[in-house]
Design a protein around this motif. Structure first.
Motif, PDB file in Angstrom:
ATOM      1  N   SER A 204      -5.302   0.846  -0.126  1.00  0.00           N
ATOM      2  CA  SER A 204      -5.822   1.413   1.118  1.00  0.00           C
ATOM      3  C   SER A 204      -5.183   2.738   1.533  1.00  0.00           C
ATOM      4  O   SER A 204      -5.726   3.458   2.358  1.00  0.00           O
ATOM      5  CB  SER A 204      -5.700   0.394   2.256  1.00  0.00           C
ATOM      6  OG  SER A 204      -4.350   0.030   2.417  1.00  0.00           O
ATOM      7  N   LYS A 205      -4.033   3.095   0.942  1.00  0.00           N
ATOM      8  CA  LYS A 205      -3.399   4.369   1.322  1.00  0.00           C
ATOM      9  C   LYS A 205      -3.559   5.441   0.245  1.00  0.00           C
ATOM     10  O   LYS A 205      -2.947   6.509   0.334  1.00  0.00           O
ATOM     11  CB  LYS A 205      -1.918   4.141   1.615  1.00  0.00           C
ATOM     12  CG  LYS A 205      -1.639   3.072   2.671  1.00  0.00           C
ATOM     13  CD  LYS A 205      -1.024   3.645   3.935  1.00  0.00           C
ATOM     14  CE  LYS A 205      -1.106   2.699   5.107  1.00  0.00           C
ATOM     15  NZ  LYS A 205       0.079   1.864   5.288  1.00  0.00           N
ATOM     16  N   LEU A 206      -4.399   5.176  -0.743  1.00  0.00           N
ATOM     17  CA  LEU A 206      -4.581   6.168  -1.811  1.00  0.00           C
ATOM     18  C   LEU A 206      -5.577   7.240  -1.382  1.00  0.00           C
ATOM     19  O   LEU A 206      -6.673   6.932  -0.919  1.00  0.00           O
ATOM     20  CB  LEU A 206      -5.096   5.483  -3.087  1.00  0.00           C
ATOM     21  CG  LEU A 206      -4.084   4.603  -3.826  1.00  0.00           C
ATOM     22  CD1 LEU A 206      -4.776   3.801  -4.921  1.00  0.00           C
ATOM     23  CD2 LEU A 206      -2.952   5.443  -4.413  1.00  0.00           C
ATOM     24  N   LYS A 207      -5.202   8.503  -1.583  1.00  0.00           N
ATOM     25  CA  LYS A 207      -6.090   9.604  -1.180  1.00  0.00           C
ATOM     26  C   LYS A 207      -7.299   9.711  -2.112  1.00  0.00           C
ATOM     27  O   LYS A 207      -8.382  10.072  -1.695  1.00  0.00           O
ATOM     28  CB  LYS A 207      -5.323  10.933  -1.237  1.00  0.00           C
ATOM     29  CG  LYS A 207      -4.238  11.061  -0.185  1.00  0.00           C
ATOM     30  CD  LYS A 207      -3.768  12.519  -0.108  1.00  0.00           C
ATOM     31  CE  LYS A 207      -2.569  12.662   0.796  1.00  0.00           C
ATOM     32  NZ  LYS A 207      -1.309  12.273   0.127  1.00  0.00           N
ATOM     33  N   LEU A 208      -7.097   9.424  -3.393  1.00  0.00           N
ATOM     34  CA  LEU A 208      -8.173   9.648  -4.367  1.00  0.00           C
ATOM     35  C   LEU A 208      -8.859   8.351  -4.796  1.00  0.00           C
ATOM     36  O   LEU A 208      -9.393   8.277  -5.912  1.00  0.00           O
ATOM     37  CB  LEU A 208      -7.614  10.377  -5.599  1.00  0.00           C
ATOM     38  CG  LEU A 208      -6.998  11.759  -5.351  1.00  0.00           C
ATOM     39  CD1 LEU A 208      -6.529  12.390  -6.666  1.00  0.00           C
ATOM     40  CD2 LEU A 208      -8.003  12.697  -4.674  1.00  0.00           C
TER      41      LEU A 208
ATOM     42  N   VAL B  84      -2.635   0.956 -13.411  1.00  0.00           N
ATOM     43  CA  VAL B  84      -2.250   0.349 -12.136  1.00  0.00           C
ATOM     44  C   VAL B  84      -3.430  -0.494 -11.666  1.00  0.00           C
ATOM     45  O   VAL B  84      -4.529   0.039 -11.459  1.00  0.00           O
ATOM     46  CB  VAL B  84      -1.892   1.444 -11.109  1.00  0.00           C
ATOM     47  CG1 VAL B  84      -1.567   0.836  -9.755  1.00  0.00           C
ATOM     48  CG2 VAL B  84      -0.718   2.279 -11.611  1.00  0.00           C
ATOM     49  N   VAL B  85      -3.232  -1.796 -11.547  1.00  0.00           N
ATOM     50  CA  VAL B  85      -4.323  -2.709 -11.182  1.00  0.00           C
ATOM     51  C   VAL B  85      -4.010  -3.282  -9.799  1.00  0.00           C
ATOM     52  O   VAL B  85      -3.002  -3.978  -9.626  1.00  0.00           O
ATOM     53  CB  VAL B  85      -4.483  -3.835 -12.225  1.00  0.00           C
ATOM     54  CG1 VAL B  85      -5.692  -4.694 -11.899  1.00  0.00           C
ATOM     55  CG2 VAL B  85      -4.604  -3.261 -13.635  1.00  0.00           C
ATOM     56  N   ILE B  86      -4.858  -2.951  -8.826  1.00  0.00           N
ATOM     57  CA  ILE B  86      -4.549  -3.276  -7.432  1.00  0.00           C
ATOM     58  C   ILE B  86      -5.799  -3.773  -6.702  1.00  0.00           C
ATOM     59  O   ILE B  86      -6.919  -3.484  -7.107  1.00  0.00           O
ATOM     60  CB  ILE B  86      -3.995  -2.017  -6.706  1.00  0.00           C
ATOM     61  CG1 ILE B  86      -4.920  -0.816  -6.948  1.00  0.00           C
ATOM     62  CG2 ILE B  86      -2.588  -1.714  -7.158  1.00  0.00           C
ATOM     63  CD1 ILE B  86      -4.436   0.475  -6.324  1.00  0.00           C
ATOM     64  N   ASP B  87      -5.578  -4.505  -5.615  1.00  0.00           N
ATOM     65  CA  ASP B  87      -6.722  -4.907  -4.799  1.00  0.00           C
ATOM     66  C   ASP B  87      -6.984  -3.827  -3.731  1.00  0.00           C
ATOM     67  O   ASP B  87      -6.237  -2.844  -3.623  1.00  0.00           O
ATOM     68  CB  ASP B  87      -6.508  -6.309  -4.194  1.00  0.00           C
ATOM     69  CG  ASP B  87      -5.341  -6.370  -3.212  1.00  0.00           C
ATOM     70  OD1 ASP B  87      -4.732  -5.318  -2.914  1.00  0.00           O
ATOM     71  OD2 ASP B  87      -5.040  -7.477  -2.733  1.00  0.00           O
TER      72      ASP B  87
ATOM     73  N   ALA C 271       0.816  -1.220   0.000  1.00  0.00           N
ATOM     74  CA  ALA C 271       0.000   0.000   0.000  1.00  0.00           C
ATOM     75  C   ALA C 271       0.854   1.276   0.000  1.00  0.00           C
ATOM     76  O   ALA C 271       0.544   2.236  -0.724  1.00  0.00           O
ATOM     77  CB  ALA C 271      -0.957  -0.008   1.192  1.00  0.00           C
ATOM     78  N   ASN C 272       1.917   1.297   0.787  1.00  0.00           N
ATOM     79  CA  ASN C 272       2.760   2.510   0.822  1.00  0.00           C
ATOM     80  C   ASN C 272       3.451   2.739  -0.519  1.00  0.00           C
ATOM     81  O   ASN C 272       3.494   3.868  -1.016  1.00  0.00           O
ATOM     82  CB  ASN C 272       3.829   2.395   1.921  1.00  0.00           C
ATOM     83  CG  ASN C 272       3.229   2.631   3.294  1.00  0.00           C
ATOM     84  OD1 ASN C 272       2.289   3.409   3.447  1.00  0.00           O
ATOM     85  ND2 ASN C 272       3.759   1.935   4.295  1.00  0.00           N
ATOM     86  N   ALA C 273       3.993   1.663  -1.078  1.00  0.00           N
ATOM     87  CA  ALA C 273       4.709   1.799  -2.361  1.00  0.00           C
ATOM     88  C   ALA C 273       3.743   2.245  -3.458  1.00  0.00           C
ATOM     89  O   ALA C 273       4.085   3.077  -4.301  1.00  0.00           O
ATOM     90  CB  ALA C 273       5.387   0.479  -2.737  1.00  0.00           C
ATOM     91  N   VAL C 274       2.519   1.726  -3.432  1.00  0.00           N
ATOM     92  CA  VAL C 274       1.525   2.114  -4.447  1.00  0.00           C
ATOM     93  C   VAL C 274       1.166   3.594  -4.285  1.00  0.00           C
ATOM     94  O   VAL C 274       1.181   4.365  -5.251  1.00  0.00           O
ATOM     95  CB  VAL C 274       0.262   1.229  -4.355  1.00  0.00           C
ATOM     96  CG1 VAL C 274      -0.890   1.817  -5.162  1.00  0.00           C
ATOM     97  CG2 VAL C 274       0.577  -0.184  -4.817  1.00  0.00           C
ATOM     98  N   ALA C 275       0.857   4.009  -3.058  1.00  0.00           N
ATOM     99  CA  ALA C 275       0.455   5.403  -2.833  1.00  0.00           C
ATOM    100  C   ALA C 275       1.587   6.356  -3.220  1.00  0.00           C
ATOM    101  O   ALA C 275       1.354   7.377  -3.884  1.00  0.00           O
ATOM    102  CB  ALA C 275       0.049   5.608  -1.375  1.00  0.00           C
ATOM    103  N   ALA C 276       2.808   6.004  -2.835  1.00  0.00           N
ATOM    104  CA  ALA C 276       3.936   6.893  -3.154  1.00  0.00           C
ATOM    105  C   ALA C 276       4.200   6.916  -4.656  1.00  0.00           C
ATOM    106  O   ALA C 276       4.541   7.961  -5.214  1.00  0.00           O
ATOM    107  CB  ALA C 276       5.180   6.434  -2.398  1.00  0.00           C
ATOM    108  N   SER C 277       4.019   5.775  -5.318  1.00  0.00           N
ATOM    109  CA  SER C 277       4.281   5.727  -6.763  1.00  0.00           C
ATOM    110  C   SER C 277       3.236   6.512  -7.538  1.00  0.00           C
ATOM    111  O   SER C 277       3.553   7.195  -8.515  1.00  0.00           O
ATOM    112  CB  SER C 277       4.267   4.275  -7.266  1.00  0.00           C
ATOM    113  OG  SER C 277       5.317   3.550  -6.684  1.00  0.00           O
ATOM    114  N   VAL C 278       1.982   6.416  -7.113  1.00  0.00           N
ATOM    115  CA  VAL C 278       0.884   6.986  -7.891  1.00  0.00           C
ATOM    116  C   VAL C 278       0.605   8.436  -7.509  1.00  0.00           C
ATOM    117  O   VAL C 278       0.346   9.284  -8.368  1.00  0.00           O
ATOM    118  CB  VAL C 278      -0.382   6.121  -7.688  1.00  0.00           C
ATOM    119  CG1 VAL C 278      -1.598   6.774  -8.293  1.00  0.00           C
ATOM    120  CG2 VAL C 278      -0.176   4.739  -8.294  1.00  0.00           C
ATOM    121  N   GLU C 279       0.661   8.732  -6.209  1.00  0.00           N
ATOM    122  CA  GLU C 279       0.233  10.060  -5.743  1.00  0.00           C
ATOM    123  C   GLU C 279       1.363  10.883  -5.135  1.00  0.00           C
ATOM    124  O   GLU C 279       1.176  12.051  -4.826  1.00  0.00           O
ATOM    125  CB  GLU C 279      -0.889   9.897  -4.705  1.00  0.00           C
ATOM    126  CG  GLU C 279      -2.151   9.281  -5.288  1.00  0.00           C
ATOM    127  CD  GLU C 279      -3.269   9.119  -4.258  1.00  0.00           C
ATOM    128  OE1 GLU C 279      -2.964   9.083  -3.049  1.00  0.00           O
ATOM    129  OE2 GLU C 279      -4.441   9.029  -4.685  1.00  0.00           O
TER     130      GLU C 279
END
Ligand code: GLP
Length: 259
Positions: free
Chosen positions: A238-242, A230-233, A202-210
């Motif tokens: 869970s850490k994405l703001k948008l 980006v295809v995620i469960d 979750a952290n790596a996804v949020a930092a990569s995307v946002e």
């Protein structure tokens, strides 16, 4: 920005990405796939294997992202072995058309440039499948990797060696060096598809995307790409703001568009 697709589980992600790969192969018989290793893309490879009989794969080729340096290709955890076992054989790709960087220590100085030439000779990668490491690495581009980097030797971080120790008998067996497509190589692909599952990502996804574009977060390089998906469960999202906006945008997307 990248299109974010939040799905129920890895199986649904595998079907969605396999749809994109199938439609690519149907419109381009000599499609070039960029192949990631790791547990994340397995759902895609399984879904593709299930529909392989309805696809003409004879002219499809593939390029793996990375390989360990100094691990014999015959080792079951060399990425050459992994790609053969998890991708080439189950899907039925032509093994002669599936390339993995050459991690042989004796020829390593020229292996990166040779791999870049091979990708160019194949016409470039059409669809690059990506996982993401817990520290945000894509391929084996560890934090600090240049966005312009091409295929080259990297030193694995201790965190990545620990993460990958589960594939080896002991943590000491995980090689210290690797050869990986660079972020610049990855950005040349026509379409990037990054997958991630579970809270650990979750952290790596949020930092990569946002997060901000930063060499400290190699996954953020996807923000520079005109066609990244980006295809995620739910856990990885869970850490994405948008997150709500991404769900809304995807739900209102025209059917013809695909990912
Ligand atoms: C490895 C690979 C990456 C992969 C990452 C995540 O180090 N070099 O290409 O994306 O780890 O692996 P997993 O999908 O098993 O979490």
């Amino acid at each position: 920005m990248a299109e974010i697709v939040i799905v129920s589980d890895a199986g649904a992600a595998g079907e969605l990405v396999a749809d994109a790969v199938s439609s690519l192969i149907t419109r381009k018989a000599d499609a070039v796939l960029g192949l990631a290793t790791g547990s994340t893309p397995l759902a895609v490879y399984r879904a593709l294997a299930a529909r392989a009989s309805s696809l003409d794969l004879r002219r499809v080729s593939g390029f793996a992202l990375d390989e360990y340096v100094g691990l014999p290709v015959s080792h079951p955890e060399s990425y050459r072995s992994v790609i053969t076992r998890e991708v080439v054989e189950p899907i039925g790709l032509d093994p002669d058309r599936v390339h993995v960087p050459n991690g042989n220590a004796e020829t390593i100085q020229t292996a990166g440039a040779a791999y870049e030439r091979a990708i160019v000779a194949a016409g470039g990668i059409d669809l690059q499948i990506l996982g993401v490491g817990t520290d945000g690495h894509i391929g084996f581009n560890e934090p600090g990797s240049s966005f312009a980097s091409l295929t080259r030797v990297k030193t694995l971080t201790e965190q990545t060696r620990r993460d990958n120790a589960r594939f080896f008998d002991s943590p000491d067996e995980v090689p210290m060096h690797c050869i990986t497509q660079g972020l610049g190589t990855i950005l040349r692909a026509e379409h990037l598809v990054m997958l991630a599952f579970g809270e650990g990502k979750a952290n790596a996804v949020a930092a990569s995307v946002e997060g901000p574009l930063s060499a400290m977060m190699p996954g953020s390089a996807i923000q520079l790409h005109p066609h990244a998906t980006v295809v995620i469960d739910e856990a990885a999202a869970s850490k994405l703001k948008l997150a709500d906006y991404y769900r809304y945008a995807y739900a209102h997307k025209p059917d013809w568009q695909g990912i």
